[in-house]
Design a protein around this motif. Structure first.
Motif, PDB file in Angstrom:
ATOM      1  N   MET A   1       0.972  -1.127  -0.013  1.00  0.00           N
ATOM      2  CA  MET A   1       0.508  -0.328  -0.128  1.00  0.00           C
ATOM      3  C   MET A   1       0.885   1.299   0.134  1.00  0.00           C
ATOM      4  SD  MET A   1      -2.944  -1.176   0.352  1.00  0.00           S
ATOM      5  CE  MET A   1      -4.376   0.512   0.499  1.00  0.00           C
ATOM      6  N   ILE A   2       0.240   2.436  -0.409  1.00  0.00           N
ATOM      7  CA  ILE A   2       0.662   3.825  -0.358  1.00  0.00           C
ATOM      8  C   ILE A   2       0.919   4.268   0.531  1.00  0.00           C
ATOM      9  CG2 ILE A   2       0.948   5.860  -2.228  1.00  0.00           C
ATOM     10  CD1 ILE A   2       0.396   3.880  -4.390  1.00  0.00           C
ATOM     11  N   THR A   3       2.243   4.751   1.547  1.00  0.00           N
ATOM     12  CA  THR A   3       2.025   5.382   3.020  1.00  0.00           C
ATOM     13  C   THR A   3       2.301   6.839   2.956  1.00  0.00           C
ATOM     14  OG1 THR A   3       3.996   4.755   3.664  1.00  0.00           O
ATOM     15  CG2 THR A   3       1.278   2.904   4.093  1.00  0.00           C
ATOM     16  N   SER A   4       3.964   6.975   1.800  1.00  0.00           N
ATOM     17  CA  SER A   4       4.246   8.215   2.089  1.00  0.00           C
ATOM     18  C   SER A   4       3.340   9.025   1.828  1.00  0.00           C
ATOM     19  CB  SER A   4       5.581   8.032   1.404  1.00  0.00           C
ATOM     20  OG  SER A   4       5.100   8.055  -0.039  1.00  0.00           O
ATOM     21  N   ILE A   5       3.508  10.642   2.156  1.00  0.00           N
ATOM     22  CA  ILE A   5       2.704  11.362   1.927  1.00  0.00           C
ATOM     23  C   ILE A   5       3.398  12.129   0.346  1.00  0.00           C
ATOM     24  CG2 ILE A   5       2.626  13.846   2.443  1.00  0.00           C
ATOM     25  CD1 ILE A   5       2.979  13.390   5.110  1.00  0.00           C
ATOM     26  N   THR A   6       3.731  12.062   0.030  1.00  0.00           N
ATOM     27  CA  THR A   6       3.926  12.599  -1.274  1.00  0.00           C
ATOM     28  C   THR A   6       3.711  11.161  -2.539  1.00  0.00           C
ATOM     29  OG1 THR A   6       7.000  11.686  -1.549  1.00  0.00           O
ATOM     30  CG2 THR A   6       6.505  13.899  -0.366  1.00  0.00           C
ATOM     31  N   GLU A   7       3.958  10.286  -2.051  1.00  0.00           N
ATOM     32  CA  GLU A   7       3.640   9.302  -3.062  1.00  0.00           C
ATOM     33  C   GLU A   7       1.936   9.199  -3.109  1.00  0.00           C
ATOM     34  OE1 GLU A   7       4.840   6.033  -5.291  1.00  0.00           O
ATOM     35  OE2 GLU A   7       6.327   7.935  -4.486  1.00  0.00           O
ATOM     36  N   GLN A   8       1.651   9.508  -1.788  1.00  0.00           N
ATOM     37  CA  GLN A   8       0.079   9.861  -1.892  1.00  0.00           C
ATOM     38  C   GLN A   8      -0.212  11.448  -3.135  1.00  0.00           C
ATOM     39  OE1 GLN A   8      -2.420   9.190   1.413  1.00  0.00           O
ATOM     40  NE2 GLN A   8      -0.587   8.113   2.417  1.00  0.00           N
ATOM     41  N   LEU A   9       0.408  11.893  -2.789  1.00  0.00           N
ATOM     42  CA  LEU A   9       0.797  13.869  -3.737  1.00  0.00           C
ATOM     43  C   LEU A   9       0.044  12.926  -5.189  1.00  0.00           C
ATOM     44  CD1 LEU A   9       2.296  16.450  -1.536  1.00  0.00           C
ATOM     45  CD2 LEU A   9      -0.401  15.393  -1.651  1.00  0.00           C
ATOM     46  N   ILE A  10       1.054  12.606  -5.869  1.00  0.00           N
ATOM     47  CA  ILE A  10       0.954  11.834  -6.815  1.00  0.00           C
ATOM     48  C   ILE A  10      -0.179  10.898  -7.638  1.00  0.00           C
ATOM     49  CG2 ILE A  10       3.525  12.061  -6.960  1.00  0.00           C
ATOM     50  CD1 ILE A  10       3.835   9.477  -8.087  1.00  0.00           C
ATOM     51  N   HIS A  11      -0.726  10.954  -6.687  1.00  0.00           N
ATOM     52  CA  HIS A  11      -2.096   9.792  -7.307  1.00  0.00           C
ATOM     53  C   HIS A  11      -3.076  10.448  -6.518  1.00  0.00           C
ATOM     54  CE1 HIS A  11       0.694   6.665  -7.872  1.00  0.00           C
ATOM     55  NE2 HIS A  11       1.536   6.952  -6.915  1.00  0.00           N
ATOM     56  N   ASN A  12      -3.028  12.071  -6.451  1.00  0.00           N
ATOM     57  CA  ASN A  12      -3.934  12.180  -6.254  1.00  0.00           C
ATOM     58  C   ASN A  12      -4.542  13.779  -7.149  1.00  0.00           C
ATOM     59  OD1 ASN A  12      -4.808  15.889  -5.187  1.00  0.00           O
ATOM     60  ND2 ASN A  12      -6.536  14.467  -4.334  1.00  0.00           N
ATOM     61  N   THR A  13      -3.968  13.602  -8.658  1.00  0.00           N
ATOM     62  CA  THR A  13      -4.393  14.818  -9.137  1.00  0.00           C
ATOM     63  C   THR A  13      -5.017  13.775 -11.116  1.00  0.00           C
ATOM     64  OG1 THR A  13      -2.265  14.510 -10.176  1.00  0.00           O
ATOM     65  CG2 THR A  13      -3.267  16.779  -8.744  1.00  0.00           C
ATOM     66  N   ILE A  14      -5.484  14.166 -11.529  1.00  0.00           N
ATOM     67  CA  ILE A  14      -5.753  13.788 -12.357  1.00  0.00           C
ATOM     68  C   ILE A  14      -5.817  14.483 -13.907  1.00  0.00           C
ATOM     69  CG2 ILE A  14      -8.535  14.101 -12.485  1.00  0.00           C
ATOM     70  CD1 ILE A  14      -8.440  11.916 -13.956  1.00  0.00           C
ATOM     71  N   ARG A  15      -4.935  14.463 -15.083  1.00  0.00           N
ATOM     72  CA  ARG A  15      -5.061  15.385 -16.458  1.00  0.00           C
ATOM     73  C   ARG A  15      -6.136  15.467 -16.823  1.00  0.00           C
ATOM     74  NH1 ARG A  15      -1.040  16.723 -20.336  1.00  0.00           N
ATOM     75  NH2 ARG A  15      -1.526  17.248 -22.252  1.00  0.00           N
ATOM     76  N   ILE A  16      -6.609  16.570 -17.045  1.00  0.00           N
ATOM     77  CA  ILE A  16      -8.023  17.392 -17.916  1.00  0.00           C
ATOM     78  C   ILE A  16      -7.506  17.536 -19.481  1.00  0.00           C
ATOM     79  CG2 ILE A  16      -9.757  18.895 -18.317  1.00  0.00           C
ATOM     80  CD1 ILE A  16      -9.501  18.533 -14.753  1.00  0.00           C
ATOM     81  N   GLU A  17      -7.894  17.241 -20.251  1.00  0.00           N
ATOM     82  CA  GLU A  17      -7.661  17.735 -21.449  1.00  0.00           C
ATOM     83  C   GLU A  17      -9.544  18.714 -21.795  1.00  0.00           C
ATOM     84  OE1 GLU A  17      -6.169  14.762 -24.017  1.00  0.00           O
ATOM     85  OE2 GLU A  17      -4.422  14.059 -22.972  1.00  0.00           O
TER      86      GLU A  17
END
Length: 281
Positions: A1-17
């Motif tokens: 599981m992803i536990t580190s804060i910075t690793e979680q941050l990179i999975h919080n966004t989504i690219r919108i076109e």
């Protein structure tokens, strides 16, 4: 599981076109979970102008590129699922205040449609508990470390479907509303495509508050707000016609970002709760 804060941050966004009648553009969205009574309502949040441009009009079509889960529920690296949405503008709920450049997309129905196709999107949502309280704001120092996550100039890791992380500092005090608006400024490189980027206060190895108290080795994460604009200055104040072989060429005014960004405070996101409540009832 992803536990580190910075690793979680990179999975919080989504690219919108976003695709308009006379052009297209990219922006940043992020996942946020509202608590409405005993229900959780997942949404994507971005700026209004990402899907409703002043010059290009309403987005006729949109594209979202989701990460996917593997059989254990973790991120299936490099495995993505693209969703194209017609009449994209209709998916979004605009903030009721015209000057607040925020909109939300309640995605529960979309997630259900994706599930029917045998896919399970992977993302990590911001929780309401990360929005600073009045008590939090009272101890924020005049200068704090920030992290911004997004897709500046549309740049991203397309193979792994990952955003770009930028670091900076606050440029105005979080204790006050800049020029009387629910905003603050950050000192960070802010480019087109970063519109809609979440901005976090992030301390990984301790911090000090405005009273001078130190918290050595403490980790602190707060969701501060959403980037929506950045001031620019011009490199040339005139448009000239320059003769070149065969054709004439216009030399335009060149605008250069001055590494400041305007951020809407995260507390304004809570204004959507009443709207969502009415939709659920």
């Amino acid at each position: 599981m992803i536990t580190s804060i910075t690793e979680q941050l990179i999975h919080n966004t989504i690219r919108i076109e976003s695709f308009f009648e006379k052009g297209s553009g990219t922006g940043t969205g992020f996942f946020f979970e509202f608590n409405i009574g005993d229900k959780s309502v997942p949404c994507i949040i971005t700026n209004k102008h990402v899907v409703k441009d002043k010059k290009l009009g309403d987005a006729k079509r949109g594209r979202l590129i989701f990460k996917l889960k593997n059989s254990t529920g973790n991120w299936d690296t490099g495995n993505n699922f693209t969703v194209d949405i017609d009449n994209f503008i209709r998916s979004w709920i605009m903030h009721p205040e015209e000057q607040i450049d925020l909109c939300i997309y309640p995605i529960a129905p979309l997630l259900q449609e994706i599930s029917v196709q045998g896919k399970s999107p992977f993302f990590i949502s911001i929780q309401e508990s990360l929005i600073p309280t009045v008590k939090d704001e009272d101890i924020f120092a005049a200068l704090e470390e920030i992290v911004m996550v997004g897709y500046p100039n549309g740049i991203w890791d397309s193979k792994n479907n990952l955003p770009i992380l930028r670091r900076g500092i606050t440029a105005t005090s979080l204790n006050h509303n800049y020029n009387g608006r629910y905003e603050f400024l950050i000192d960070a490189a802010c480019f087109p495509g970063s519109s809609g980027s979440p901005v976090f206060l992030l301390n990984l190895n301790g911090y000090s508050d405005k009273e001078g108290n130190s918290y050595f080795g403490s980790v602190r994460l707060k969701f501060l707000g959403v980037l929506y604009a950045g001031p620019q200055h011009t490199a040339d104040g005139h448009i000239q016609i320059v003769d070149v072989p065969i054709i004439q060429k216009q030399v335009p005014i060149i605008t250069i970002p001055n590494n400041l960004g305007f951020v809407i405070k995260s507390k304004k996101i809570q204004d959507f709760k009443d709207i969502l409540q009415r939709l659920i009832e």
